[in-house]
Design a protein around this motif. Structure first.
Motif, short mmCIF file in Angstrom:
data_model
loop_
_atom_site.label_atom_id
_atom_site.label_comp_id
_atom_site.label_asym_id
_atom_site.label_seq_id
_atom_site.Cartn_x
_atom_site.Cartn_y
_atom_site.Cartn_z
N ALA C 429 0.48 -1.25 -0.40
CA ALA C 429 0.21 0.02 0.10
C ALA C 429 1.00 1.14 0.10
O ALA C 429 0.47 2.35 -0.97
N TYR C 430 1.78 1.26 0.42
CA TYR C 430 3.34 2.51 1.39
C TYR C 430 3.24 2.63 -0.59
O TYR C 430 3.09 3.59 -1.30
N GLU C 431 3.65 1.92 -1.09
CA GLU C 431 4.80 1.90 -2.24
C GLU C 431 3.76 2.66 -3.39
O GLU C 431 3.85 3.18 -3.94
N ILE C 432 2.75 1.83 -3.97
CA ILE C 432 1.09 1.91 -4.43
C ILE C 432 1.18 3.05 -4.69
O ILE C 432 0.53 4.15 -5.42
N SER C 433 1.10 3.22 -2.98
CA SER C 433 -0.25 4.68 -3.57
C SER C 433 1.21 6.47 -2.92
O SER C 433 0.96 7.20 -3.64
N SER C 434 2.51 6.57 -2.84
CA SER C 434 3.30 6.69 -2.65
C SER C 434 4.25 7.01 -4.31
O SER C 434 4.74 8.39 -4.31
N GLY C 435 4.82 6.11 -4.78
CA GLY C 435 5.31 5.13 -5.31
C GLY C 435 6.83 5.46 -5.01
O GLY C 435 7.54 5.49 -6.14
N ASN C 436 6.63 5.90 -4.07
CA ASN C 436 8.33 5.62 -3.29
C ASN C 436 8.58 4.32 -3.25
O ASN C 436 8.02 3.53 -2.68
N GLN C 437 9.88 3.47 -2.84
CA GLN C 437 10.72 2.29 -2.60
C GLN C 437 10.40 2.25 -0.57
O GLN C 437 10.82 3.70 -0.70
N LEU C 438 9.89 1.46 -0.48
CA LEU C 438 10.81 1.89 0.81
C LEU C 438 11.64 1.60 1.25
O LEU C 438 12.35 0.42 1.38
N SER C 439 12.35 1.90 2.18
CA SER C 439 14.00 1.77 2.47
C SER C 439 13.81 0.53 3.13
O SER C 439 15.03 -0.02 3.17
N MET C 440 13.42 0.42 4.16
CA MET C 440 13.57 -0.66 5.48
C MET C 440 11.38 -1.45 4.90
O MET C 440 10.86 -0.80 5.75
N LEU C 441 12.13 -2.79 5.12
CA LEU C 441 10.51 -3.47 4.62
C LEU C 441 10.69 -4.12 5.45
O LEU C 441 9.34 -4.55 5.89
N GLU C 442 11.22 -4.64 7.06
CA GLU C 442 10.74 -5.26 8.07
C GLU C 442 9.91 -3.50 8.89
O GLU C 442 10.50 -2.46 9.28
N PHE C 443 8.63 -4.36 8.90
CA PHE C 443 8.30 -3.52 10.58
C PHE C 443 8.12 -4.13 11.65
O PHE C 443 6.97 -4.59 12.00
N ASN C 444 9.52 -4.23 12.42
CA ASN C 444 9.61 -4.82 13.60
C ASN C 444 8.43 -4.31 14.69
O ASN C 444 8.89 -4.85 15.20
N GLN C 445 8.03 -3.19 14.67
CA GLN C 445 6.74 -3.08 16.13
C GLN C 445 6.31 -3.86 15.75
O GLN C 445 5.05 -4.07 16.99
N ILE C 446 5.87 -4.80 14.50
CA ILE C 446 4.54 -5.66 14.67
C ILE C 446 5.39 -7.49 14.29
O ILE C 446 4.43 -7.56 14.02
N ARG C 447 6.56 -7.48 15.28
CA ARG C 447 6.80 -8.63 14.58
C ARG C 447 7.15 -8.91 16.29
O ARG C 447 6.66 -7.91 17.14
N GLY C 448 7.05 -9.57 16.89
CA GLY C 448 7.29 -10.87 17.71
C GLY C 448 6.05 -11.44 18.07
O GLY C 448 5.13 -11.44 17.61
#
Lengths: 600, 164, 574
Positions: C429-448
């Motif tokens: 959703a981020y990449e498609i809506s913003s057209g930008n590439q994510l610099s980091m793919l890991e969303f660590n706050q929702i892991r674990g």
């Protein structure tokens, strides 16, 4: 001249025999003629079997089995300073003068030591003034100026032990609660009396409710609890009514509520009703039940004093235990210890039932022999039959034989003999009773009252039941008796709560003391005339064919005029043939249930 | 949370006063008791309602109801007629008893009269085979019955002779 | 620390632990059947774990009795062993028929019997219950139940559903759905956590092995296997691998040897789910309607909403779950004109960590013109059994790869862990809506392995707050927020099972918190080792949209990849 008082027992037993109508009638008669007579209703006098009971003071004339129609005669007798002979109690004695005029003369009362029951049947349980005039709330007034630890020390020194059955030292229990650190603490009065045939607690609740409440208030003051509960069986309608009234009277007089008697101590009590589950007498189950859950006992530790009602430290005592407290505080440790034995001081309130002449609620010093209870207070065995055993402690207790008659009634002795004190049921068994049946009866009770949580109690008791059935059916063996003992011992050892740990007692003691009765079933599995299942047609048969015609399953064959035969395979044991036979030619297998049983 | 059926709402409506007194979890048993006393059983709708109101799962309330002897979930009359259908009674004519009950009260096993006074159920052997056919009304045993006898007994109840 | 004696030997252990735990730490394994440490369940019901403690009047349950200084414990006296054996026999008395049992090596009850040296049955069973086979997900067979109450505890305490409870008391006590309803008509969401924790086979997945074997042996069928991500990090455990071992290659090879005509990856379906769900989310953001959007790939969660919070239905994403999407695309697109399936019927078998998926596949809106998206669902455990049945030595298998047309991205892999769906959706959703590439793919706050996790991201010039929850119990609070109109979140992922699919009801037994953690690590490793880690970059996804679906939420996408939900009445009249 002392004023005449007529005391009409209003306990549940007498009430069921219309004592209320008697009370009303007596009041009417007195009022109509403006007689200088007071009519009082009292709590249970203990001799329920003889109810309705009416006592005329100050002479203490004791009338039993009174009917409404007798009221006029009672009044007339008072006016004439005589007695109504036909209503006097007759002692079950073989020789001598056995008619008794006053309560004091009656063996049932004469041999008792009524300490805890001293107000029962004397005061009006609905009137707080009666209680107060009879030493009531003296103890409370005394303790409110005393350091709470001192109160606990008195209870400890008195050696008072929990009257609910287990006999745990009450003072120690209170100390645990006092020492527990918590904002909120609770105390509970366990009035979930559920043993079949026992009603000691009911007698006290209906006879002396204020003593229980006073005991609870003192406990709360000593331990720091602000709220108390009385957990009472819903079936005890009269008790609930008496208690509700007593509580509201206490609130009116500021014995309960905020700043009790001007002190900075506040406390109140609420009644909670049980909903028909014997296991709720177990303290952790009782707590679950008050919380609105299934009454399943929990593992201890944690003990209620650590984590009880709603997770708060909680003290639970039996009705009788609380009721003792005011008297111990008022009269002192020495007085209390003057009754009973070193390890079990005080008195025991028991419910004497079964095959004795006098049954009812009684009180004796701890250590009194079973012999005195059965033969002096109980007046011996009914119909001059032979004594066989007493079962103490109800469904959790055990059968004690003749050789145990000289055993004193206290926690240690009874436990040693394989039974328990329990809450105080004493069931007397005579020569006619089958120990196997009695063991079977109590097992049925515990099976249906088990909570079903732990394996040994849930599954094990059922297996014991099946073994007893097998033995009773005549197909058992010596091995099955040993198996009963093995199962019973392991269930006692590994069950979770008091119910399971004691449930095998009636069976185990029956085998321990009356093994031959079990063996009889095994050896006699085949009836004198050869083997048959339920019924057998003897030579007396004239061949009328009535049995054949009436047999619902076509199990009987035979020609008219010939001796008929029952096919055991088809027979369901209904007993129709037995009841229609005009010649009484059909005999019943002795080992069968009383009416035969259709097992479909 | 749950969606109630029309029946459920009817069941609850006439208990409003009692159910309103349920405020916390520990009120569950006292409230159930009042419902039981009023209705002679605990309607399912009451269970669903209390579950919602007190936030106790339905399964837990069900567990409580089935734990205590005081409660039952089946609708029963003030007088519960239990007809023995053991083999002996069956052959002895228990169907005649059932017929008599139906003729007098208009109910068949499992049913309750409109006024809630009588309900009829079939029970397994009562152990009174020698006296069959047998029925019980509440705690009382009636033995050696036939059609006319049953009629007589029930009519006695209807005329208030045995109502206590 | 306190000093204790166990069987005469001196030990020093921590305070406040139970005798059972103390013994374990000192090298004594005490058998137990009811307690479940994982969830703090110790009803002291089974009485198998009893021990002798000096001074105690009776034997004590070691699972709940804490150690105390100076305590002398005996675990192996005749008294103890006799009691354990009898109690075992008593449990067995209400537990029928071990030989024909499906539980096989997973049966804790049998293991304890083995340990106690039980050789024969002492008491014949006298209770008989009807087997409840009303659910497509699992069976309840009370004839096997030893009343340990774990299922009740798990359903209440972990799941917060409380669909089951106790009925009656004494000998007649049984585990029951309220009013004796059968599973399908009760409030059960079919998550299968009870199945996972049952020590016997009183609760058992509705096995579909026989049916699968039948189609595998039928030449008129072309049988496709698809495997969910959570399976590949758990299957190895059945064959002695360390928990969390990634055995994708061996699993694929095993499936081929079993006879599946095609083996594809459910992660590809997940990539489509992300595209559809992501676009759905962006659309809702634009219109500011039906927010927060809830994920819908967990059938247990969907059941929960339909049963307990029907008002929440509009907030659920309408996108089908990944395996349903993939099954549909296989049948309607990938194999549509394939030579290999000429005159053959395509059968899709999903290998899932889940029992709820077994029911999901039967739902009304998950078949089109009588043809189901997915025909059969096997759990991880059933696959294990199928491998054994096919005489395959799993550990010796070479690695194999998914069929080329059915490979997914790393984003699909992490679907198996709680937080994974959200992470995958946000990547896209981020990449498609913003057209930008994510610099980091890991969303660590929702892991674990926390049950509730949250974070925020800037999407379409606004701050989007997202929430990840596992178990309905934890979700309730947030549902209430939404229904009361005061939820701060825009996107919420809910998985019914604790920690998501890796802790699913169809996973190997045991599934404990520590094992699940390792499976989670395995999944994140799998994602990281992939070249393509975003759904929208998967070339297969791109091609399918170009050639067939046109674009997310197109008419044809709506028809094939979306579904409907409807409120379900609980405890309706029988």
């Amino acid at each position: 001249m002392e004023r005449t008082i007529i005391k009409v027992c209003g306990g549940s037993g007498c009430k069921s025999q219309h004592s209320k109508e008697i009370f009303v009638k007596l009041c009417q008669l007195v009022w109509k003629e403006s007689l200088p007579i007071k009519v009082n209703r009292t709590g249970c006098q203990g001799f329920c079997e003889m109810g309705p009971i009416v006592v005329v003071e100050p002479k203490g004339i004791f009338y039993s089995k009174v009917k409404v129609d007798d009221c006029e005669d009672i009044i007339n007798a008072i006016k004439n300073d005589s007695v109504v002979e036909r209503l006097l109690f007759v002692e079950h004695e073989v020789k001598g003068d056995f008619k008794r005029t006053t309560m004091k003369e009656i063996d049932f009362y004469k041999y008792q030591t009524r300490v805890l029951l001293k107000r029962c049947g004397i005061i009006d349980p609905y009137k707080i003034d009666d209680y107060i005039s009879f030493d009531g709330f003296k103890a409370l007034k005394k303790v409110l100026s005393v350091n709470s630890q001192n109160i606990i020390d008195v209870i400890k020194d008195s050696g008072l032990r929990g009257r609910g059955g287990a006999g745990f030292p009450t003072g120690l229990k209170w100390q645990f609660l006092k020492d527990a650190k918590s904002e909120e603490k609770f105390i509970i009065c366990n009035a979930d009396e559920g043993d079949p045939g026992s009603f000691m607690d009911r007698t006290i609740m209906e006879g002396d409710p204020f003593a229980i409440i006073e005991g609870m208030i003192i406990c709360a003051y000593a331990t720091g609890a602000k709220k108390g509960f009385i957990y009472c069986r819903a079936e005890y309608a009269e008790s609930l009514e008496v208690l509700e009234n007593a509580l509201s009277e206490c609130r009116k007089h500021n014995f309960l509520g905020i700043n009790i008697l001007g002190s900075d101590f506040s406390f109140d009590i609420e009644i909670k009703m049980g909903a028909g589950a014997f296991v709720c007498g177990e303290e952790t189950a009782l707590i679950r039940s008050i919380e609105g859950d299934r009454g399943t006992p929990a593992a201890k530790p944690p003990f209620p004093a650590q984590k009880g009602l709603w997770g708060r430290p909680t003290n639970i005592n039996n009705v009788k235990t609380y009721a003792y407290v005011p008297q111990i505080i008022t009269n002192g440790v020495k007085w209390f210890r003057s009754f009973g034995t070193e390890k079990s001081p005080g008195t025991a309130v028991l419910c004497l039932t079964g095959k004795v002449n006098n049954t009812g609620v009684i009180e004796v010093p701890m250590g009194t022999s079973l012999r005195d209870i059965v033969f002096k207070i109980g007046g011996g065995i009914k119909n001059d039959k032979k004594f066989k055993a007493v079962l103490t402690g109800g469904p959790s207790g055990g059968c004690l034989p003749k050789s145990c008659l000289d055993l004193g009634v206290d926690y240690e002795s009874i436990t040693q003999a394989g039974s328990i004190m329990g809450s105080g049921g004493v069931l007397v068994i005579d020569e006619d009773d089958s120990m196997v049946d009695i063991a079977d009866f109590f097992l049925d009770f515990t099976i249906s009252e088990s909570c079903g949580k732990c394996t040994p109690c849930r599954e094990g008791l059922k297996r014991m039941k099946l073994l007893i059935e097998k033995i009773k059916s005549g197909s058992g063996s010596e091995k099955d008796i040993n198996e009963l003992v093995r199962l019973g011992n392991i269930i006692k050892d590994s069950a979770s709560c008091g119910l399971g740990q004691t449930a095998p007692n009636p069976v185990l003691t029956a085998i321990r003391y009356f093994r031959s009765e079990f063996e009889e079933f095994i050896n006699k599995s085949n009836f004198e005339n050869g083997s048959f299942k339920f019924y057998k047609i003897t030579d007396k048969c004239v061949g009328c064919g009535l049995c054949k015609k009436n047999c619902p399953v076509g199990a009987i064959s035979g020609d008219i005029g010939q001796v008929h035969i029952i096919n055991d395979e088809k027979c369901i044991g209904c007993g129709k043939c037995y009841s229609v036979c005009p010649k009484s030619a059909i005999i019943k297998n002795k080992l069968m249930d009383k009416n035969g049983k259709d097992k479909d | 949370m749950s969606v109630y059926s029309a029946d459920t709402i009817n069941e609850i409506d006439d208990l409003k006063e009692i159910l309103d007194s349920a405020r916390e979890v520990s009120d569950l048993i006292p409230v159930l008791k009042k419902v039981q006393d009023r209705k002679n059983y605990i309607p399912k709708g009451v269970v669903l309602f209390l579950s919602d109101k007190l936030g106790i799962p339905v399964s837990k309330i069900y567990g409580v109801i089935t734990f205590y002897n005081y409660f039952n979930l089946d609708k029963k009359g003030r007088f519960v007629i239990a007809v023995c259908e053991g083999t002996a009674c069956h052959i002895g004519g228990s169907s005649e008893i059932l017929r008599a009950v139906k003729d007098v009260l208009g109910i068949v096993p499992g049913e309750i009269t409109n006024d809630g006074k009588f309900s009829l159920e079939i029970v397994r052997c009562l152990g009174l085979c020698s006296f069959g056919p047998v029925m019980m009304i509440n705690e009382n045993e009636y033995t050696k019955l036939n059609y006319d006898k049953v009629r007589e007994i029930l009519e006695g109840f209807l005329n208030g002779e045995n109502n206590n | 620390m306190v000093k204790i004696k166990i069987n005469g030997a001196d030990f020093e252990v921590e305070e406040n632990i139970t005798i059972l735990e103390a013994c374990k730490r000192c090298g004594f394994e005490i058998p137990t059947l009811c307690s479940l440490e994982n969830i703090g369940h110790k009803p002291t019901a089974c009485r198998i774990c009893v021990v002798e403690v000096k001074g105690a009047r009776t034997l004590l349950p070691s699972c709940s009795t804490p150690v105390a200084d100076g305590m002398e414990i005996v675990t192996n006296s005749k008294r103890v062993i006799d009691a354990r054996k009898l109690n075992y026999q008593l449990l067995m008395a209400s537990h029928v028929d071990c030989i024909s049992c499906k539980k096989n090596g997973d049966c804790e009850f049998r293991k304890v019997g083995e340990m106690l040296g039980i050789r024969k049955r002492e008491f014949e069973p006298i209770k008989e219950f009807k087997i409840d086979s009303s659910s497509n997900a699992y069976l309840r067979n009370n004839n096997k139940c030893i009343l340990c109450r774990r299922c009740v505890e798990v359903c209440e305490d972990i799941m917060g559903v409380s669909a089951i409870g106790l009925k009656g008391r004494g000998f007649d006590v049984k585990i029951s759905y309220p009013f004796d309803y059968d599973v399908v008509n009760s409030g059960c969401i079919e998550c299968g956590q009870c199945v996972l924790n049952c020590p016997t086979s009183a609760l058992f997945e509705n096995e579909e092995l026989e049916d699968v074997l039948k189609v595998l042996n039928d030449n008129s069928k072309f049988v496709v296997a698809q495997t969910a991500p959570a399976v590949r990090v758990a299957l190895g455990e059945i064959f002695g691998f360390e928990p969390g071992s990634l055995v994708t290659g061996k699993m694929i090879e095993a499936l081929r040897r079993i006879g599946f005509d095609m083996v594809i990856d459910t992660t590809l379906g997940a990539d489509f789910t992300i595209m559809e769900e992501g676009f759905e989310f962006l659309r809702r953001l634009d219109s500011n309607e039906r927010l927060p959007q809830f994920t819908s790939c967990c059938p247990g969660w969907v059941n929960f909403v339909e049963m307990y919070y029907p008002a929440l239905i509009p907030y659920l994403s309408t996108t089908k779950s990944p395996h349903q999407i993939l099954g549909r695309l296989i049948k309607n697109y990938f194999l549509k004109d394939d030579e290999r399936v000429k005159d053959k019927e395509v059968i899709v078998v999903s290998i899932m960590p889940c029992v709820a998926k077994k029911s999901e596949k039967e739902r009304d809106f998950l078949s089109i013109e009588g043809i189901k998206d997915v025909d059969f669902v096997l759990t991880t455990r059933e696959l294990g059994r199928l491998i054994n049945l096919s005489n395959i030595v799993f550990k010796d298998l070479p690695d194999s790869e998914f069929d080329e047309l059915g490979r997914g991205s790393g984003a699909g892999d992490i679907f198996g862990a709680s937080g994974g769906v959200m992470e995958a959706a946000l990547r896209t959703a981020y990449e498609i809506s913003s057209g930008n590439q994510l610099s980091m793919l890991e969303f660590n706050q929702i892991r674990g392995n926390k049950r509730v996790k949250e974070g925020s991201i800037f999407l379409k010039e606004r701050e989007i707050k997202y929430l990840v929850v596992s178990t309905p119990k934890e979700a309730k609070k947030y549902i209430e927020e939404v229904l009361n109109g005061n939820s701060p979140y825009q996107f919420i992922e809910v998985m019914a099972c604790p920690n998501g699919c890796i802790g699913g009801g169809g996973q190997p037994i045991p599934t404990t918190e520590s094992i699940v953690k390792k499976r989670m690590e395995g999944l994140y490793f799998s994602d990281k080792s992939k070249a393509i880690r975003k759904s929208h970059e998967n070339p297969i996804v791109k091609r399918v949209y170009e050639n067939f679906l046109k674009e997310p939420l197109s008419e044809i996408s709506e028809k094939l990849l979306h579904t409907k939900y409807s409120p379900r009445k609980l405890y309706k009249e029988k």
